[in-house]
Every structure is written in structure tokens, then in C-alpha cells.
Enzyme design. Sequence first.
Site, PDB file in Angstrom:
ATOM      1  N   ASP A 196       0.881  -1.172   0.000  1.00  0.00           N
ATOM      2  CA  ASP A 196       0.000   0.000   0.000  1.00  0.00           C
ATOM      3  C   ASP A 196       0.918   1.222   0.000  1.00  0.00           C
ATOM      4  OD1 ASP A 196      -1.750   2.077   0.499  1.00  0.00           O
ATOM      5  OD2 ASP A 196      -2.219   1.473   2.565  1.00  0.00           O
TER       6      ASP A 196
ATOM      7  N   LYS B 244       3.133  11.396  -3.685  1.00  0.00           N
ATOM      8  CA  LYS B 244       2.026  10.731  -4.386  1.00  0.00           C
ATOM      9  C   LYS B 244       1.075  11.751  -5.018  1.00  0.00           C
ATOM     10  CE  LYS B 244      -1.478   7.140  -3.508  1.00  0.00           C
ATOM     11  NZ  LYS B 244      -1.971   6.189  -2.490  1.00  0.00           N
TER      12      LYS B 244
ATOM     13  N   GLU C 284      -7.373   0.709  -4.021  1.00  0.00           N
ATOM     14  CA  GLU C 284      -7.232   0.615  -2.571  1.00  0.00           C
ATOM     15  C   GLU C 284      -8.508   0.134  -1.867  1.00  0.00           C
ATOM     16  OE1 GLU C 284      -5.666   4.476  -1.691  1.00  0.00           O
ATOM     17  OE2 GLU C 284      -3.730   4.014  -2.595  1.00  0.00           O
TER      18      GLU C 284
ATOM     19  N   ASP D 214     -12.959   5.048   2.188  1.00  0.00           N
ATOM     20  CA  ASP D 214     -11.501   5.057   2.331  1.00  0.00           C
ATOM     21  C   ASP D 214     -10.983   6.495   2.348  1.00  0.00           C
ATOM     22  OD1 ASP D 214      -8.784   4.712   2.218  1.00  0.00           O
ATOM     23  OD2 ASP D 214      -8.762   3.505   0.397  1.00  0.00           O
TER      24      ASP D 214
END
Length: 615
Positions: free
Chosen positions: A14, A75, A180, A206
Site C-alpha cells: 500500500d 504521491k 485501494e 476510504d
Amino acid sequence: MDGKGNVAPAIGIDLGTTYSCAAVWRHNRIEIIPNDQGNRTTPSSVAFVDAHRLVGDGAKNQLAMNPANIIFDAKRLIGRRFSDSKVQEDMKLWPFKVIEGPADTPKIVVTYKGQEKEFLAEEISSMILSKMKETAEAYLRQVVKDAVITVPAYFNDSQRLATKDTGTIAGLNVIRMINEPTAAAIAYGLDNKSDIVGKINVLVFDLGGGTFDVSVMTIEKGGIFEVKSVAGDTHLGGQDFDNRMVDHCVLEFKRKRNKDLTGNQRALGRLRFACEKTKRILSCTSQTSIELDCLHEGIDFSLKFTRAKFEELNMGMFDKCIAILETSLNDAKMKKSCVDQVILVGGSTRIPKVQLMLQEYFDGRRLCKSVNPDEAVAYGAAVMAAKVSGSIDKSVQDVVLHDVTPLSLGIQVIGEVFSVVIPRNTPIPSSNAKEYFTTRDNQSCIDIMVYQGERSKSTDNHLLGKFRISGIPLAPKGVSKIMTCFEIDANGILTVTAGVISTGKMEKLVISNEKGRLSKEEIEKMVNDARKYKFEDKEFKKKADAYNALEDYLYKVKNKIKEYKIKKRVRSEMLKKMKNAIDETTKWLEDNQAAPFAELQIKKVHLEFVCKLLF
């Protein structure tokens, strides 16, 4: 393979905005891999300090001390252009410098070994992936090659490809990328396998450090996971909540002290660190305080922070989360009363107000907290890694995943209109084709411009790439036909082909060579750079260990010589010689802190020879 010839298992990673986590399927179960500090998650931070580089916990600990050279949030730059409005907004908040590189790519600038160095987001992220790879190798005692890497469900094609490039630079073979929330649902499904009877509807909420995804899916007994819809925002998460807190503190400092600390990056770094800690504390208590000595120009900063103030500052973003959730349910054509489980994933779901708003939306429904919000995504990725790499374990092989594409894909037609070829939430892998006609008389070529997004006007969407098809037979407009075919693979990555129906001439769009993406040569250069940095890190550690070993030995012999003098009650010539050697080495060490490994080793060996009488 290890020394016995055993093949290392594929791992799941992850790769998070703020924290990353790795897991592996071993001994018929999932094991979360702890890092060298014993922590089960690793900060997604890279620090360039003096003459060495730190990744993970060591880097994050430097944030308050040297913010301009501590890179986080990489990211958020992956697959984006420098001119992107989100990048421009973030640049105002980051303590490190971002500049425009070739083809509108953002480049991060740091000072390393006395020189300015420029890095792409993919390089920084690859350093984090390399850390996760090394952590896994130390844990498994085997070389790790294959990995499944997770991405936010709402990542577009460019961001997915950039993530795959990142894995390659880190020396990993990315065997699959999965969304994810889907990975988290797999974790939930396996943990609750015995409780699932028939088919259940789940909603994965999420909310992580940098991105937000909602995924609506069904889980069928036996391990069939079918995604119905996804929605999200790749720029919404815990970092944004921290930013609001930092802005509030800056305003309070200016109001109370009439001082502006926005130009003081070290002060902002300390403040950011304190705000993140405060945010976590406010998840389990109603109020706390931020106390920072000598924050700016020798002035202390103290501020009581309540949970109510935190919620007030971030309510707009919390409301946006609920709006996105509604969109996902509408896309899935599912009423909220039909949702059997609401699964919380991501550290930011620990925020009490977020949980309360979710419960209220679902009419008091109890939320599912049975999966670890920090580890569930890596857990699901490891399950998929075991399946794709050929594990014979039945519970892994029974997992069947049907995912969807998060955004519509299509081309620009006359008038900058976006013509959708594959609508969002189409099950993948998938393909679809559409016929288009020439728009001018005697038109011999057409530019195919491929976009991804949900806006009617093509230029309001994300341009993935363009290519030209030529050799069209001359004819009046509307006569010659062009067939355009879109294919999405299991990773959600797109290939576009177009052909002239009458001649059969075909052209293909290779997204990975699109302007702004990394070429094979650039990736190879970054792979070599990664090896170089890895070697430098290894050499630095070797030198640091040698320095510490010499320092420890000096400390040890100084204490031993005191014991020896008391015990023998004599001052022999040998004792004098040993004392001189200790004093000389101590002074040499103070004057030569940057000495190379070999010199440190020689000094230690010489001192050990002189002081052998003591041991």
C-alpha cells in the site's frame, strides 16, 4: 530465491500519501511486515540530510529540523502536470521547492551533498517502494521481485502508469495494480468469510492521508468481489485537514503577535508536525493544546485546540466526502438502505465527526471497524499478490475480482465535444469500439485526442495522449469511417487503436510514451540512479557503524583503564602507552568525523592492538 533456491513470495504494498505498508501471504495467512523500527507502517517521506539520505521514520523525524529537504506528499505529484491547479495550490504549502521540468512535469528540488538535485515524483516514490522492498527482504530473508501495488480508485490512467514506473525504478516487477478500497474489501471478505451468506452489499469509505475513495461492491460467498461503482477525490485527506490547522495557527500567531511566519519554513515544519499530532489526539479527546518554544523570532506559541474548532475548520471537506459517497451510491443504482456493511479504511476515518456524519447518513447504522484502517489495503494487496503469483492455497485462489474503471474514456470530436467510448464504472478488463466519420471534404488524416474525465467539454478533462491516423481515401465529409477501439486491462491501463475501415490501416496510442511520461531510457537512468543511492546509503551506514564502533571501543577502554589502574595500582610504561593511544584516537575522531570507513577501521584495529592487555 534464497540460498536454498526457494522463490520469494510476491508481496502486497500500500503506497500511501503519508504512510505505506507491506504485507505477504505466508503460512496460510497474511502477515503485515514490520520495518526496522518495529512499526507496521512506514512514513512516505524521504530526507536528504548532510551527506546521506533517510527514508521512512528517520526522514519524518527530520521534518521540524530541515523542512526544505524533507520530501512528503510525492504521491500527490505522481502523473500530474506542473501547471495542474492542484499542484500549484500544494506548492504554496510545501516547505520544499517544486519547479517546472521538461514537458510540464513537476520536479522536486533539494540540496544534497552541497549541490542542488532535481527529482521527479516517481523517483521519490520509488525510494519509498525500495524501502518497503528492503523491509520485506529483511523479514523474509529472501530477495523480493514481484509485488502488487495499490492505487486510489480514482487515479486516472497517467497516475496509474506513473505508479507502475515507480515500481520498475524500485526494482520491482509490478504484477498487478488494484484499487485501494477493493483491496480493503478483500481483507474484510476473507476475515469474515464464515459470516457471509449468499451475497452482501458493502460500501468501502476510504479516507487516508492524501486521497479519498468510495467504492460500492458486492461480496459473494466463496470469495467473489464485484465492484459496482467508484467515486473519489485524489486530493482530499488528512494532509488537507493538517493544512487547515496550520493556516489557522499562522493566523492566530499573526493576530496575537503581529508577526507573519509564512516565510519561516522551519517554523512551519514544526507547526505542521505539531498539528498532525494534535489532530490524532483530538480523535480520542475533546481538547488539547499546541505548545512550541521559540517558534518564530524567539517567540513562543501556545494555542488551545478543541475538537469543535478542528471540525469547524474542516467541515467543508467532510461535507464533500458525504457528497462523493452519494454519487457512488447513485452510480451503483443502490439505495443506502440496501448497504449491508459500511467499512472504514484509512487513518482519517478515526476522526469522530467523520464517523458521526456517516452514521447519520446511514440512519444510525453501526459502522464496520473490524478491519485495521491502516493495514487493510496492504492485507488485500498481499492476497491478490499470492493469487496472481500462483499460490495453491484454496482461500487465495477462490478470490475472484471484478473491478471497474473509475472515469469515462473517450475522444475529442468537432467542437471540443467529449465523445465517451467507455463510460465510468464499466467492469474491467473491458473493450469497446465506436465509428467516427471525417468532418471535412477530402480529409486525409485525423488527430485522435484521448481524454479521461466526466466533463462534456473535452478540454476540461484530462488529456491522456494523442496520435494521428493518415492515409484516409479522399472523399466528401462523412463518407470515410474511422473505427476507434479502447481496451482496458486488469490494471485499469488503457490502449487505444484506430483504423480506417476502407483500407484497414491501423494506428495505436502507446500511453506510456505520451508527452510527459517517462521513456524507457529515462526509467533505466532512474533505475541506475536508484542503485547508486542504495550503494551510497549502504556505504554511509557502513561508515557510521565503523564510527560508532570506534567511539564505543574508546568509551569501553577508558573505563577499563580506570579499573586496571585501581586493580594493579601501578603506572607502567604499557599503561602510559595505552593512555596516549586512547587520547590520540579520541582527538583524531573529534577532528575527523567525516573520515572514510577504511581509516576508521584501521584506527580501531590499531587501538585494539595497543589495548589488548586490558581484555
